[in-house]
Design a protein around this motif. Structure first.
Motif, PDB file in Angstrom:
ATOM      1  N   ALA A 192       0.826  -1.190   0.006  1.00 31.95           N
ATOM      2  CA  ALA A 192      -0.072   0.119  -0.022  1.00 31.95           C
ATOM      3  C   ALA A 192       0.805   1.102  -0.100  1.00 31.95           C
ATOM      4  CB  ALA A 192      -1.118   0.104   1.249  1.00 31.95           C
ATOM      5  N   TRP A 193       2.021   1.237   0.938  1.00 28.27           N
ATOM      6  CA  TRP A 193       2.942   2.231   0.810  1.00 28.27           C
ATOM      7  C   TRP A 193       3.397   2.608  -0.698  1.00 28.27           C
ATOM      8  CZ3 TRP A 193       7.956   3.384  -0.219  1.00 28.27           C
ATOM      9  CH2 TRP A 193       8.358   4.804   0.232  1.00 28.27           C
ATOM     10  N   VAL A 194       3.806   1.456  -1.122  1.00 30.68           N
ATOM     11  CA  VAL A 194       4.455   1.736  -2.487  1.00 30.68           C
ATOM     12  C   VAL A 194       3.402   2.295  -3.505  1.00 30.68           C
ATOM     13  CG1 VAL A 194       5.331   0.460  -4.597  1.00 30.68           C
ATOM     14  CG2 VAL A 194       6.241  -0.015  -2.272  1.00 30.68           C
ATOM     15  N   ALA A 195       2.225   1.858  -3.536  1.00 27.27           N
ATOM     16  CA  ALA A 195       1.267   2.221  -4.500  1.00 27.27           C
ATOM     17  C   ALA A 195       0.893   3.493  -4.226  1.00 27.27           C
ATOM     18  CB  ALA A 195       0.065   1.265  -4.206  1.00 27.27           C
ATOM     19  N   ASP A 196       0.993   4.306  -3.063  1.00 25.50           N
ATOM     20  CA  ASP A 196       0.704   5.317  -2.533  1.00 25.50           C
ATOM     21  C   ASP A 196       1.775   6.337  -2.894  1.00 25.50           C
ATOM     22  OD1 ASP A 196      -1.272   7.529  -1.549  1.00 25.50           O
ATOM     23  OD2 ASP A 196       0.177   7.546   0.175  1.00 25.50           O
ATOM     24  N   ARG A 197       2.965   5.966  -2.494  1.00 26.63           N
ATOM     25  CA  ARG A 197       3.971   7.039  -2.334  1.00 26.63           C
ATOM     26  C   ARG A 197       5.061   6.952  -3.852  1.00 26.63           C
ATOM     27  NH1 ARG A 197       4.777   8.903   2.765  1.00 26.63           N
ATOM     28  NH2 ARG A 197       2.698   8.552   3.716  1.00 26.63           N
ATOM     29  N   ILE A 198       5.017   5.763  -4.457  1.00 26.13           N
ATOM     30  CA  ILE A 198       5.732   5.519  -5.547  1.00 26.13           C
ATOM     31  C   ILE A 198       5.127   5.551  -6.740  1.00 26.13           C
ATOM     32  CG2 ILE A 198       7.804   4.150  -6.491  1.00 26.13           C
ATOM     33  CD1 ILE A 198       8.165   5.300  -3.741  1.00 26.13           C
ATOM     34  N   ALA A 199       3.934   4.466  -6.838  1.00 26.68           N
ATOM     35  CA  ALA A 199       3.336   4.482  -8.258  1.00 26.68           C
ATOM     36  C   ALA A 199       2.624   5.815  -8.438  1.00 26.68           C
ATOM     37  CB  ALA A 199       2.223   3.347  -8.061  1.00 26.68           C
ATOM     38  N   ASN A 200       2.102   6.529  -7.597  1.00 26.95           N
ATOM     39  CA  ASN A 200       1.564   7.874  -7.745  1.00 26.95           C
ATOM     40  C   ASN A 200       2.624   8.988  -7.754  1.00 26.95           C
ATOM     41  OD1 ASN A 200      -1.045   6.553  -8.244  1.00 26.95           O
ATOM     42  ND2 ASN A 200      -1.488   6.620  -6.027  1.00 26.95           N
ATOM     43  N   GLY A 201       3.650   8.695  -7.630  1.00 30.28           N
ATOM     44  CA  GLY A 201       4.467   9.757  -7.463  1.00 30.28           C
ATOM     45  C   GLY A 201       5.410  10.487  -8.861  1.00 30.28           C
ATOM     46  N   SER A 202       6.125  11.137  -8.851  1.00 33.82           N
ATOM     47  CA  SER A 202       6.834  11.879  -9.862  1.00 33.82           C
ATOM     48  C   SER A 202       7.787  10.864 -10.437  1.00 33.82           C
ATOM     49  CB  SER A 202       7.436  13.274  -9.491  1.00 33.82           C
ATOM     50  OG  SER A 202       8.362  12.762  -8.832  1.00 33.82           O
ATOM     51  N   LEU A 203       8.199  11.252 -11.764  1.00 34.28           N
ATOM     52  CA  LEU A 203       9.219  10.611 -12.159  1.00 34.28           C
ATOM     53  C   LEU A 203      10.515  10.603 -11.438  1.00 34.28           C
ATOM     54  CD1 LEU A 203       9.084  11.033 -16.257  1.00 34.28           C
ATOM     55  CD2 LEU A 203       9.108   8.710 -15.079  1.00 34.28           C
ATOM     56  N   ALA A 204      10.797  11.821 -10.719  1.00 34.70           N
ATOM     57  CA  ALA A 204      11.949  11.801 -10.062  1.00 34.70           C
ATOM     58  C   ALA A 204      11.853  10.802  -9.013  1.00 34.70           C
ATOM     59  CB  ALA A 204      12.060  13.241  -9.473  1.00 34.70           C
ATOM     60  N   ASP A 205      10.734  10.648  -8.217  1.00 31.70           N
ATOM     61  CA  ASP A 205      10.422   9.679  -7.230  1.00 31.70           C
ATOM     62  C   ASP A 205      10.716   8.271  -7.799  1.00 31.70           C
ATOM     63  OD1 ASP A 205       9.600  11.434  -5.296  1.00 31.70           O
ATOM     64  OD2 ASP A 205       7.347  11.258  -6.113  1.00 31.70           O
ATOM     65  N   ILE A 206      10.503   7.987  -9.098  1.00 31.18           N
ATOM     66  CA  ILE A 206      10.491   6.715  -9.673  1.00 31.18           C
ATOM     67  C   ILE A 206      12.058   6.342  -9.841  1.00 31.18           C
ATOM     68  CG2 ILE A 206      10.108   4.917 -11.790  1.00 31.18           C
ATOM     69  CD1 ILE A 206       7.683   5.322 -10.141  1.00 31.18           C
ATOM     70  N   VAL A 207      12.705   7.124 -10.370  1.00 28.89           N
ATOM     71  CA  VAL A 207      14.010   7.285 -10.545  1.00 28.89           C
ATOM     72  C   VAL A 207      14.836   6.989  -9.189  1.00 28.89           C
ATOM     73  CG1 VAL A 207      16.179   8.292 -11.518  1.00 28.89           C
ATOM     74  CG2 VAL A 207      14.221   8.409 -12.902  1.00 28.89           C
ATOM     75  N   ALA A 208      14.733   7.890  -8.326  1.00 29.49           N
ATOM     76  CA  ALA A 208      14.987   7.722  -6.883  1.00 29.49           C
ATOM     77  C   ALA A 208      14.779   6.500  -6.370  1.00 29.49           C
ATOM     78  CB  ALA A 208      14.815   8.799  -6.047  1.00 29.49           C
ATOM     79  N   THR A 209      13.866   5.909  -6.677  1.00 30.28           N
ATOM     80  CA  THR A 209      13.535   4.423  -6.015  1.00 30.28           C
ATOM     81  C   THR A 209      14.173   3.392  -6.841  1.00 30.28           C
ATOM     82  OG1 THR A 209      11.072   5.242  -5.634  1.00 30.28           O
ATOM     83  CG2 THR A 209      11.422   2.685  -5.735  1.00 30.28           C
ATOM     84  N   SER A 210      14.373   3.563  -7.976  1.00 29.69           N
ATOM     85  CA  SER A 210      15.196   2.508  -8.777  1.00 29.69           C
ATOM     86  C   SER A 210      16.607   2.553  -8.394  1.00 29.69           C
ATOM     87  CB  SER A 210      15.098   2.917 -10.369  1.00 29.69           C
ATOM     88  OG  SER A 210      16.231   2.159 -10.851  1.00 29.69           O
ATOM     89  N   ILE A 211      17.104   3.898  -8.074  1.00 32.41           N
ATOM     90  CA  ILE A 211      18.521   3.877  -7.370  1.00 32.41           C
ATOM     91  C   ILE A 211      18.575   2.918  -6.072  1.00 32.41           C
ATOM     92  CG2 ILE A 211      20.469   5.339  -6.767  1.00 32.41           C
ATOM     93  CD1 ILE A 211      19.360   7.264  -8.798  1.00 32.41           C
ATOM     94  N   ALA A 212      17.681   3.470  -5.133  1.00 25.58           N
ATOM     95  CA  ALA A 212      17.553   3.031  -3.961  1.00 25.58           C
ATOM     96  C   ALA A 212      17.500   1.403  -4.269  1.00 25.58           C
ATOM     97  CB  ALA A 212      16.454   3.406  -2.774  1.00 25.58           C
ATOM     98  N   LEU A 213      16.588   0.821  -4.885  1.00 25.54           N
ATOM     99  CA  LEU A 213      16.457  -0.684  -5.028  1.00 25.54           C
ATOM    100  C   LEU A 213      17.927  -1.265  -5.845  1.00 25.54           C
ATOM    101  CD1 LEU A 213      13.197  -0.761  -6.669  1.00 25.54           C
ATOM    102  CD2 LEU A 213      13.829  -1.766  -4.524  1.00 25.54           C
TER     103      LEU A 213
END
Length: 236
Positions: A192-213
């Motif tokens: 649920a946290w990923v769906a709310d904070r990442i899936a609905n986030g900006s492209l910058a959030d997506i890229v930053a998440t990819s780096i964190a992963l």
């Protein structure tokens, strides 16, 4: 199970709570209790538990009851219930004990930030650190993605979201107790946290998440490989 008031139908939602309407010693700031809310027109009523701060007059914590147990609500869900409380059901805020809620001087244990799953807290920090450490690279990759095809951008976004749900769900379960129900709830909370904070986030959030992963180098390579791939041809 505690006795509960009969459901009071109020603009699509009802309140339930204990018959004990005596505030605890020192109580006053927080309104705490169970609520049933309809999130979509003609949709089913969803049971939630809430904490309303009477000082700031806003909903400061909410969890939704699911088959996996209680999971943290998303920002949009929290805002929807807050609007209902402040508009259609303002009398609940004015007379919470009468309506079956109780007053508390402190936030309940389930809502305290320190009780959040450690894996989610750590992942949130890693994403924030990625934005600080790799800010320029993130801006560059966002620019490249926005200049590329929508198909490549969507593929990158949902690959990252799927990876985040899988990795964070596993980490959250490992950080939970040995109880199977607690682990299921931890996985549901993580997703649920990923769906709310990442899936609905900006492209910058997506890229930053990819780096964190993974890493900055891996993320950069993935983005440029996607952008360099030929567009799929339509079937004749």
């Amino acid at each position: 199970m505690a006795d509960q008031h009969p459901a009071l139908t109020l603009a699509g939602q009802h309140v339930t709570g204990s018959h004990n309407t005596t505030p605890a010693a020192g109580a006053g700031r927080y309104i705490v209790g169970d609520w049933s809310h309809i999130f979509a027109d003609d949709g089913p009523a969803t049971d939630v538990r809430i904490v309303f701060d009477t000082n700031s007059r806003r909903l400061v914590a909410m969890q939704i009851h699911t088959h996996r147990g209680y999971v943290d609500a998303g920002r949009a869900q929290l805002a929807d219930v807050q609007d209902s409380l402040l508009t259609a059901n303002a009398h609940v805020i004015e007379s919470p004990v009468v309506e079956g809620f109780h007053l508390a001087a402190e936030m309940p244990d389930w809502s305290a930030s320190e009780r959040r799953n450690a894996a989610i807290v750590q992942f949130e920090r890693e994403i924030a650190f990625s934005k600080v450490q790799h800010g320029q690279l993130i801006e560059t990759l966002v620019f490249e993605l926005e200049a590329g095809s929508d198909e490549a951008t969507d593929e990158f976004r949902w690959d990252v979201v799927d990876s985040a749900k899988s990795n964070l769900g596993t980490a959250a379960a490992n950080a939970s107790t040995d109880d199977a129900a607690d682990q299921e709830a931890a996985i549901a909370n993580a997703e649920a946290w990923v769906a709310d904070r990442i899936a609905n986030g900006s492209l910058a959030d997506i890229v930053a998440t990819s780096i964190a992963l993974g890493s900055a180098d891996e993320t950069q390579a993935t983005v440029f490989d996607l952008l360099a791939a030929p567009a799929p041809t339509a079937a004749p």
